[in-house]
Scaffold this active site. Structure first.
Site, PDB file in Angstrom:
ATOM      1  N   SER A  40       0.914  -1.182  -0.124  1.00 24.73           N
ATOM      2  CA  SER A  40       0.024  -0.107   0.132  1.00 24.73           C
ATOM      3  C   SER A  40       0.794   1.324  -0.029  1.00 24.73           C
ATOM      4  O   SER A  40       1.974   1.160   0.178  1.00 24.73           O
ATOM      5  CB  SER A  40      -1.115   0.272   1.215  1.00 24.73           C
ATOM      6  OG  SER A  40      -0.104   0.181   2.557  1.00 24.73           O
ATOM      7  N   SER A  42       0.955   3.542   2.023  1.00 25.05           N
ATOM      8  CA  SER A  42       0.932   4.484   3.426  1.00 25.05           C
ATOM      9  C   SER A  42       2.346   5.303   3.917  1.00 25.05           C
ATOM     10  O   SER A  42       2.306   5.973   4.337  1.00 25.05           O
ATOM     11  CB  SER A  42       0.482   3.496   4.425  1.00 25.05           C
ATOM     12  OG  SER A  42       1.339   2.674   4.879  1.00 25.05           O
ATOM     13  N   LYS A 115       5.605   0.837   9.216  1.00 20.09           N
ATOM     14  CA  LYS A 115       5.586   2.250   9.543  1.00 20.09           C
ATOM     15  C   LYS A 115       6.693   2.890  10.163  1.00 20.09           C
ATOM     16  O   LYS A 115       7.570   2.336  10.576  1.00 20.09           O
ATOM     17  CB  LYS A 115       4.160   2.495  10.652  1.00 20.09           C
ATOM     18  CG  LYS A 115       3.106   1.567  10.207  1.00 20.09           C
ATOM     19  CD  LYS A 115       2.315   2.536   9.130  1.00 20.09           C
ATOM     20  CE  LYS A 115       1.038   1.816   8.796  1.00 20.09           C
ATOM     21  NZ  LYS A 115       0.127   2.616   7.673  1.00 20.09           N
ATOM     22  N   SER A 222      -2.847   6.713   5.816  1.00 20.72           N
ATOM     23  CA  SER A 222      -2.299   5.622   6.777  1.00 20.72           C
ATOM     24  C   SER A 222      -3.146   5.398   7.832  1.00 20.72           C
ATOM     25  O   SER A 222      -3.805   6.412   8.718  1.00 20.72           O
ATOM     26  CB  SER A 222      -0.980   6.330   7.037  1.00 20.72           C
ATOM     27  OG  SER A 222      -0.349   5.299   8.089  1.00 20.72           O
TER      28      SER A 222
END
Length: 274
Positions: A40, A42, A115, A222
């Site tokens: 993805s 994010s 992250k 996100s």
């Protein structure tokens, strides 16, 4: 009979070779490095959809999360190393640094997430008008132009990017404002802005002992620690849920498959993750 025996021995040796290779690969993945494909957007523009990297499992030591999950077979890391779960400690553990890009297991679903580490144990974290505040102080932000990408389907999931410059047709330029954020300790990285979002203003979060607070660099796209777990977010992440540090991109493709060589991003091969 001799010929049949030779054939039998050859089959046995082949099976043994395959088994040994699988064991070695399993040990390598469990102990040293785990491959991770970015699904993805994010973490744009630090990580793009289709970036392929190896996660350094040695960086923070080992816990149950260090064991791989084999989703197609329905095998979870806890099925293999569940005996290590529950005490929030790590074997040969070392604390992560603020600003590290980390792959971790979601505390509820067990899915792998990637992250940036923002908040350490004891920190207070808040976002006000899109600006990150740590322990009551705003982090340094500098405008850095725009991140521009082609508006088109990306990766195996064929996801289309969100754009700050309004509706964009296929093949058009999709742009987002980019800023350089400097965290306490000096780590600099880019963050992207799409527009005014609900997560641009949050309550003050106090990170509990033994836990961490994560955010994506593509701040308006996100799902991260700004949303509590009971509301479908990530919330605080326990120390034992860390899998490892993302250090370097080894391969990158914007297409549906890595075999589509015309979609390879050769400028990202072996690029360090900052």
């Amino acid at each position: 009979m001799a010929a049949d025996a030779k054939k039998g021995n050859a089959v046995v040796e082949t099976i043994k070779t395959v088994v040994y290779a699988l064991l070695i690969a399993g040990i390598f993945r469990t102990v040293f490095f785990q491959p991770f494909w970015i699904p993805s957007g994010s973490m744009k523009d630090t990580l793009l959809i289709g970036d392929f990297l190896f996660v350094n499992k040695m960086a923070y030591g080992y816990s149950y999360a260090s064991c791989p999950s084999i989703r197609p077979l329905g095998v979870d890391a806890k099925d293999i190393c569940g005996f290590l779960d529950g005490d929030n400690t790590r074997f040969m553990g070392s604390e992560p640094d603020r600003g590290d890009v980390i792959v971790f297991r979601h505390p509820v679903s067990g899915a792998d997430y990637v992250k940036r580490l923002i908040g350490l144990p004891g920190d207070t974290v808040q976002v006000r008008n899109g600006v990150l505040y740590l322990n009551g102080d705003a982090v340094k932000l500098e405008d850095d132009g725009a991140f521009v990408e082609t508006y088109d389907a990306q990766g195996p999931q064929r996801l289309r990017p969100r754009c700050e410059n309004g509706p964009v047709g296929t093949g058009g330029d999709c742009s987002k404002s980019r800023q350089i954020e400097t965290l306490p300790g000096g780590v600099e990285h880019s963050v992207l802005n799409i527009g005014n979002q609900s997560l641009d203003n949050t309550p003050v979060y106090t990170v509990p002992a033994g836990n961490y607070f994560f955010m994506g660099d593509n701040r308006d796209n996100s799902t991260d620690s700004r949303v509590p777990q009971q509301s479908g977010g990530v919330g605080f992440v326990p120390f034992e849920n860390l899998i490892g540090r993302a250090d370097r991109i080894v391969f990158s493709s914007s297409g549906r498959s890595m075999l589509y060589f015309w979609t390879w991003r050769s400028d990202r091969f072996f690029k360090a993750v900052m």
